[in-house]
Structures are given as structure tokens and as C-alpha cells.
Design a protein around this motif. Structure first.
Motif, PDB file in Angstrom:
ATOM      1  N   LEU A 248       0.974  -1.154   0.024  1.00 12.09           N
ATOM      2  CA  LEU A 248       0.164  -0.066   0.029  1.00 12.09           C
ATOM      3  C   LEU A 248       0.943   1.404  -0.052  1.00 12.09           C
ATOM      4  O   LEU A 248       0.600   1.998  -0.773  1.00 12.09           O
ATOM      5  CB  LEU A 248      -0.996   0.145   1.116  1.00 12.09           C
ATOM      6  N   VAL A 249       1.998   1.264   1.109  1.00  8.75           N
ATOM      7  CA  VAL A 249       2.779   2.479   0.690  1.00  8.75           C
ATOM      8  C   VAL A 249       3.320   2.604  -0.557  1.00  8.75           C
ATOM      9  O   VAL A 249       3.541   3.751  -0.872  1.00  8.75           O
ATOM     10  CB  VAL A 249       3.926   2.393   2.104  1.00  8.75           C
ATOM     11  N   GLY A 250       3.671   1.636  -1.127  1.00 10.90           N
ATOM     12  CA  GLY A 250       4.669   1.668  -2.373  1.00 10.90           C
ATOM     13  C   GLY A 250       3.610   2.251  -3.376  1.00 10.90           C
ATOM     14  O   GLY A 250       3.961   3.110  -4.062  1.00 10.90           O
ATOM     15  N   ALA A 251       2.398   1.795  -3.330  1.00  7.43           N
ATOM     16  CA  ALA A 251       1.474   2.058  -4.310  1.00  7.43           C
ATOM     17  C   ALA A 251       1.001   3.363  -4.426  1.00  7.43           C
ATOM     18  O   ALA A 251       1.266   4.302  -5.376  1.00  7.43           O
ATOM     19  CB  ALA A 251       0.116   1.161  -4.454  1.00  7.43           C
ATOM     20  N   LEU A 252       0.965   4.173  -2.901  1.00  8.72           N
ATOM     21  CA  LEU A 252       0.801   5.485  -2.851  1.00  8.72           C
ATOM     22  C   LEU A 252       1.905   6.434  -3.033  1.00  8.72           C
ATOM     23  O   LEU A 252       1.754   7.403  -3.458  1.00  8.72           O
ATOM     24  CB  LEU A 252      -0.021   5.847  -1.561  1.00  8.72           C
ATOM     25  N   SER A 253       3.031   6.018  -2.915  1.00  9.95           N
ATOM     26  CA  SER A 253       4.135   6.359  -3.096  1.00  9.95           C
ATOM     27  C   SER A 253       4.534   6.899  -4.696  1.00  9.95           C
ATOM     28  O   SER A 253       4.869   7.820  -4.931  1.00  9.95           O
ATOM     29  CB  SER A 253       5.541   6.011  -2.430  1.00  9.95           C
ATOM     30  N   LEU A 254       3.896   5.886  -5.301  1.00  7.56           N
ATOM     31  CA  LEU A 254       4.172   5.808  -6.796  1.00  7.56           C
ATOM     32  C   LEU A 254       3.046   6.912  -7.455  1.00  7.56           C
ATOM     33  O   LEU A 254       3.342   7.230  -8.482  1.00  7.56           O
ATOM     34  CB  LEU A 254       4.041   4.469  -7.316  1.00  7.56           C
ATOM     35  N   THR A 255       1.927   7.216  -6.605  1.00  6.96           N
ATOM     36  CA  THR A 255       1.074   7.935  -7.259  1.00  6.96           C
ATOM     37  C   THR A 255       0.999   9.246  -6.635  1.00  6.96           C
ATOM     38  O   THR A 255       1.512  10.247  -7.022  1.00  6.96           O
ATOM     39  CB  THR A 255      -0.279   6.989  -7.166  1.00  6.96           C
ATOM     40  N   VAL A 256       0.109   9.216  -5.379  1.00  8.20           N
ATOM     41  CA  VAL A 256      -0.236  10.482  -4.827  1.00  8.20           C
ATOM     42  C   VAL A 256       0.542  11.074  -3.876  1.00  8.20           C
ATOM     43  O   VAL A 256       0.786  12.245  -3.531  1.00  8.20           O
ATOM     44  CB  VAL A 256      -1.731  10.475  -4.227  1.00  8.20           C
ATOM     45  N   ILE A 257       1.641  10.284  -3.263  1.00 10.10           N
ATOM     46  CA  ILE A 257       2.517  10.855  -2.163  1.00 10.10           C
ATOM     47  C   ILE A 257       3.748  11.426  -2.971  1.00 10.10           C
ATOM     48  O   ILE A 257       4.878  10.773  -2.765  1.00 10.10           O
ATOM     49  CB  ILE A 257       3.066   9.708  -1.224  1.00 10.10           C
ATOM     50  N   ASN A 258       3.529  12.459  -3.604  1.00  7.20           N
ATOM     51  CA  ASN A 258       4.468  13.166  -4.541  1.00  7.20           C
ATOM     52  C   ASN A 258       4.402  14.537  -4.364  1.00  7.20           C
ATOM     53  O   ASN A 258       4.433  15.448  -5.474  1.00  7.20           O
ATOM     54  CB  ASN A 258       4.385  12.648  -5.865  1.00  7.20           C
ATOM     55  N   PHE A 259       4.265  14.809  -3.090  1.00  7.23           N
ATOM     56  CA  PHE A 259       4.112  16.391  -2.755  1.00  7.23           C
ATOM     57  C   PHE A 259       5.127  17.359  -3.033  1.00  7.23           C
ATOM     58  O   PHE A 259       5.049  18.572  -2.947  1.00  7.23           O
ATOM     59  CB  PHE A 259       3.310  16.553  -1.505  1.00  7.23           C
ATOM     60  N   ASN A 260       6.271  16.681  -2.954  1.00  3.02           N
ATOM     61  CA  ASN A 260       7.567  17.506  -3.250  1.00  3.02           C
ATOM     62  C   ASN A 260       7.409  17.754  -4.738  1.00  3.02           C
ATOM     63  O   ASN A 260       8.462  18.898  -5.127  1.00  3.02           O
ATOM     64  CB  ASN A 260       8.720  16.439  -3.132  1.00  3.02           C
ATOM     65  N   ILE A 261       6.685  17.362  -5.674  1.00  2.00           N
ATOM     66  CA  ILE A 261       6.470  17.641  -6.811  1.00  2.00           C
ATOM     67  C   ILE A 261       5.157  18.662  -7.171  1.00  2.00           C
ATOM     68  O   ILE A 261       5.147  19.726  -7.683  1.00  2.00           O
ATOM     69  CB  ILE A 261       6.374  16.619  -7.731  1.00  2.00           C
ATOM     70  N   ILE A 262       4.163  17.856  -6.556  1.00  2.00           N
ATOM     71  CA  ILE A 262       2.954  18.651  -6.577  1.00  2.00           C
ATOM     72  C   ILE A 262       2.782  20.187  -6.127  1.00  2.00           C
ATOM     73  O   ILE A 262       2.274  20.992  -6.576  1.00  2.00           O
ATOM     74  CB  ILE A 262       1.577  17.818  -5.918  1.00  2.00           C
ATOM     75  N   ILE A 263       3.680  20.174  -4.669  1.00  2.00           N
ATOM     76  CA  ILE A 263       3.123  21.402  -4.024  1.00  2.00           C
ATOM     77  C   ILE A 263       3.797  22.634  -4.870  1.00  2.00           C
ATOM     78  O   ILE A 263       3.412  23.753  -5.185  1.00  2.00           O
ATOM     79  CB  ILE A 263       3.759  21.614  -2.688  1.00  2.00           C
ATOM     80  N   PRO A 264       5.345  22.391  -5.019  1.00  2.00           N
ATOM     81  CA  PRO A 264       6.163  23.446  -5.978  1.00  2.00           C
ATOM     82  C   PRO A 264       5.215  23.789  -7.185  1.00  2.00           C
ATOM     83  O   PRO A 264       5.255  24.974  -7.586  1.00  2.00           O
ATOM     84  CB  PRO A 264       7.343  23.093  -5.852  1.00  2.00           C
ATOM     85  N   TYR A 265       5.004  22.646  -7.878  1.00  2.00           N
ATOM     86  CA  TYR A 265       4.325  23.055  -9.209  1.00  2.00           C
ATOM     87  C   TYR A 265       3.065  23.864  -9.009  1.00  2.00           C
ATOM     88  O   TYR A 265       2.951  24.607  -9.950  1.00  2.00           O
ATOM     89  CB  TYR A 265       4.203  21.498  -9.847  1.00  2.00           C
ATOM     90  N   TYR A 266       2.107  23.283  -8.392  1.00  2.00           N
ATOM     91  CA  TYR A 266       0.978  24.037  -8.316  1.00  2.00           C
ATOM     92  C   TYR A 266       0.968  25.524  -7.782  1.00  2.00           C
ATOM     93  O   TYR A 266       0.514  26.526  -8.228  1.00  2.00           O
ATOM     94  CB  TYR A 266       0.020  23.179  -7.078  1.00  2.00           C
ATOM     95  N   ALA A 267       2.006  25.872  -6.626  1.00  2.00           N
ATOM     96  CA  ALA A 267       2.395  27.036  -6.193  1.00  2.00           C
ATOM     97  C   ALA A 267       2.911  28.066  -7.190  1.00  2.00           C
ATOM     98  O   ALA A 267       2.549  29.060  -7.519  1.00  2.00           O
ATOM     99  CB  ALA A 267       3.193  27.029  -4.766  1.00  2.00           C
ATOM    100  N   ARG A 268       3.862  27.419  -7.874  1.00  2.00           N
ATOM    101  CA  ARG A 268       4.772  28.349  -8.882  1.00  2.00           C
ATOM    102  C   ARG A 268       4.186  28.294 -10.255  1.00  2.00           C
ATOM    103  O   ARG A 268       4.137  29.414 -10.755  1.00  2.00           O
ATOM    104  CB  ARG A 268       6.137  27.689  -8.954  1.00  2.00           C
TER     105      ARG A 268
END
Length: 438
Positions: A248-268
């Protein structure tokens, strides 16, 4: 009310009663504030060097987390063989050196995207050994009854530091304009100040690690390194409670747990935010994560929020996709952080309380593999799906990521453990060998 509050405080911070863990926890909190300032500054640096490219941000993330993907199994075997103090001192010195190089080159204006990627790879290699060593050392300083609380407090320090560090980034970058960039708000040298402050923060951890009373560990006879690795993999495959949590942790890390990409991209890019708003959005996510860690720390049963945390994370991610601007995005990011930490603290505690001590380093390295090692492919997938120039765009791309995570949660829902299984320690013939951790 006062009695209820005191009872909650006693349950939530019970692991801090143990002086060695308290010293370690405090030093980590200080150092991680510096690390999060550097991480946020590095994300912003990459976006400036690349002209706002989500692909560049994704590739730097790939470079940083690739060593965990490649070295996790080997790193766990090393952690089970080598004194943890030696492993942690070495990794901290390597991380310190890479921060110095990044700070100096940014101030001088000679930093480049290839150099950032090289330094990210070096730091990632150190972290591939640092993470399983840190996660397995929790049992060195607290009794078994306080392990879930210590795991939750580790996550709390990580996310308190995330909130403070990312919020401070905007302030520190503004100070850097006057101190390092000669008053030029567009001079990239302003971003060197967070890197210098991170360098200073490493000395607190090095001092505490050098003086902590690491206990001796009992280990059985050792075979080859490869046999150690295979033993850890066999254990995970044969233990459904651990295997399914890791899936479960691996599957979510592969998909939604990528906030180091999502947060800066959405903000900037999506919200066109500057440094201060970027820092505040990141801090909002951290505030939610702190709340999730505190909530989990007060629960004696770590399994309580495993499924619920996943649901909260996925629903809030979908809501984020349709948020029009940063004002409404901030509370939704907070809910994302709450759900993610409720899930991850529950998963980590479940694994820690299920595995035997002689396999702890190897199994926790596999946990790091599925959580952090999925970062490189996850970064590529998420950066491609949410790219403004892509077919789906930032908003529908994020919905697809959440949908893939929801599918994984549904498939594993009935297979996830509902009660803890005590670890089965191996029988050791003769006297065990004592390994002095000092």
C-alpha cells in the motif's frame, strides 16, 4: 478539561520521558528545520534554473531518490552489521559537505542544474543508509510499549520542521536579497542563505550522535551479505501483515505521495505564487501533517487509522485538483498532510511492532525502498501527468494520480492487517554476539 488535557499530553508525548530519545528528538527537530529550508530553496532554485519546468523538478527528484531504489536492500544489511552510530555520523558528514557546496555555488552564481542533480544524487546516497539506520534505532532508546509513540513523534518532528522550515524559507530568502544578493530580488544568490543555515544546523545532530548512549545489540552468527539481504526479503514475502502494508505504501508513493512535486508546481506554475506564498502553502501541508502525527501519537493502536488516513489523503487530493487559487488551496493542502501522516505513521508503527529485532535494519530498508525508492518513478509519473503542457493538464492529471491510488487502496483493503502480530524472534544456538554500538 485540565485532567483530559494532561492525560492526552501524557499519552501523546510518552516516549519523551526517556532522556536519550528526548535528546535525539530535539537535535533532529533543529536539524530538520534547516533541511526543510534547504529542500524548499532547492525546489525553487530548480524551477528558476529551468524556467518553471515540472520535468526538471521531476528529474532532480529522480536523481535524489534513485540511490534508495538501488541501494535499499544492501543498506539494510549494512545497518544490521555496522554500529548505527558509525553509519549515522558518516551520512551526516556527507550531507553536510553537499550542503556546503550547494550554498557556495549558489552564492557565487555558478550553480547549474547538472550540479544540483549531482549533489542531489550524493545526498540521496547518504540518505539511503541514513533512513533505515534512523528508523531502526527507535527501539534502542524506548521500550516496546512506547515504540508506536516514538514513531509518531519522529513523524511529528519531521513535519513540525517541515512547517517551520518551509514557512521560514520565504523570510530567509527575503533576507538573502539584502545579505547575499546586493538588494537584487531576482539574483539567484538570495537562495544561498537557506543552504548556509542548514549547514549550521548539522552540528547539533553530530554533537548528539557522538554522545548518545547507544546500547549493545545481540546478533546471531552472520553469513554473507547477500544471504542477509535474501533473509530480509523472505521474511517480508512470508509475513502478510508487513507485505500488504508495504504494498500500500509503495503504491501510494508511486501515485499521490509526491507532494515534493505537486506543492511547488501548483504554487509556482498553477497559482503563479512567489516565494512567500510558496512557503505558506508548503507550511499549510506541514500543519496538517503535524495534526496527523499528533492524532496518531495519542492512539495506542497504530492500525486504527491505516485505512482512514488513505481515504482522507485521496479525497483531499481530488479536491485540490479543482481548487481555483492559493487561498482555498492552503486548507486543502493541510487536509492532504493530515491524511498522509495518519496513513504513514500507522504503517511505520505496524511494521516496527511486527518485525523481529535481528531483521529490523533489513526490513526497514525495504520500507524505505517502497516509501522513498518509489520517488524516482513516482516523480516522473506525477510530473508528466500534471504538466501544464501535457494532455491532461495539472488538474485532471492530479485526479488521475488520486484515482490510481484509490484503486490500490481498494485492492488491498481487505488484506491489510486489523490487529498486531507480535514478532517471532529467531532462536539462537549458543551465546549471541554483542555488538557495541558506541
Amino acid at each position: 478539561m485540565l485532567g483530559n488535557f494532561n492525560g492526552w499530553r501524557s499519552r501523546t508525548f510518552s516516549a519523551l520521558r526517556h532522556a536519550p530519545y528526548r535528546r535525539y528528538w530535539g537535535s533532529q527537530l533543529l536539524s530538520l528545520i534547516g533541511s526543510w529550508m534547504q529542500t524548499t530553496a532547492q525546489q525553487y532554485l530548480v524551477l528558476e534554473l529551468s524556467g518553471g519546468s515540472s520535468a526538471a523538478l521531476g528529474w532532480v527528484t529522480v536523481t535524489q531518490f534513485m540511490p534508495t531504489l538501488l541501494l535499499a536492500l544492501f543498506a539494510g544489511a549494512v545497518v544490521d552489521r555496522v554500529p548505527r552510530r558509525r553509519v549515522l555520523m558518516t551520512t551526516q558528514i556527507v550531507l553536510l559537505a553537499s550542503s556546503v557546496v550547494l550554498a557556495v555555488t549558489t552564492q557565487l552564481g555558478t550553480v547549474s542544474l547538472p550540479l544540483v542533480m549531482v549533489l542531489a544524487f550524493i545526498s540521496g546516497t547518504a540518505n539511503a543508509f541514513d533512513m533505515p539506520a534512523r528508523q531502526s534505532m527507535v527501539v534502542d532508546f524506548v521500550p516496546r510499549s512506547d515504540v508506536p509513540n516514538a514513531v509518531a513523534l519522529n513523524s511529528l518532528s519531521f513535519n513540525v520542521s517541515r512547517t517551520i522550515g518551509q514557512a521560514l524559507f520565504g523570510v530567509v530568502a527575503a533576507l538573502g536579497v539584502g545579505l547575499l544578493a546586493g538588494g537584487d530580488a531576482d539574483n539567484i544568490a538570495r537562495l544561498a542563505l537557506p543552504f548556509y543555515l542548514n549547514v549550521a544546523s548539522f552540528f547539533a545532530v553530530l554533537t548528539v550522535l557522538a554522545t548518545l548512549p547507544f546500547p549493545a545489540r545481540d546478533v546471531g552468527p552472520r553469513g554473507s551479505m547477500m544471504e542477509d539481504v535474501r533473509e530480509g526479503v523472505r521474511y517480508v514475502r512470508a509475513t502478510p501483515a508487513v507485505r500488504n502494508v508495504m504494498l500500500l505504501v509503495g503504491a501510494l508513493s508511486l501515485t499521490v505521495i509526491n507532494f515534493n512535486i505537486i506543492i511547488p508546481y501548483y504554487a509556482r506554475v498553477v497559482f503563479a505564487a512567489r516565494e512567500a506564498e510558496f512557503g505558506l502553502l508548503s507550511a499549510a501541508f506541514g500543519v496538517g501533517a503535524i495534526a496527523g502525527a499528533l492524532w496518531q501519537a495519542s492512539k495506542p493502536n497504530p492500525l486504527r487509522n491505516l485505512r482512514l488516513g488513505g481515504v482522507i489523503l485521496l479525497v483531499s487530493t481530488v479536491l485540490l485538483a479543482f481548487t481555483p487559487g492559493p487561498a482555498l488551496a492552503a486548507p486543502i493542502f493541510a487536509v492532504c498532510g493530515f491524511g498522509m501522516l495518519s496513513l504513514l505513521v500507522s504503517a511505520n508503527s505496524t511494521v516496527q511492532l511486527t518485525i523481529p529485532d535481528h531483521l529490523r535494519g533489513r526490513v526497514m530498508s525495504l520500507y524505505s525502498f517502497v516509501l522513498i525508492g518509489m520517488g524516482p518513478p513516482g516523480a516522473l509519473i506525477s510530473s508528466r501527468l500534471i504538466d501544464r503542457a501535457g494532455w491532461l493538464g495539472p488538474r485532471w492529471g492530479l485526479v488521475v494520480l488520486a484515482g490510481l491510488g484509490a484503486l490500490a487502496l481498494l485492492l488491498l483493503w481487505r488484506r491489510l492487517p486489523r490487529e498486531l502480530t507480535p514478532p517471532q524472534e529467531r532462536p539462537v544456538s549458543g551465546q549471541p554476539t554483542q555488538v557495541n554500538q558506541g
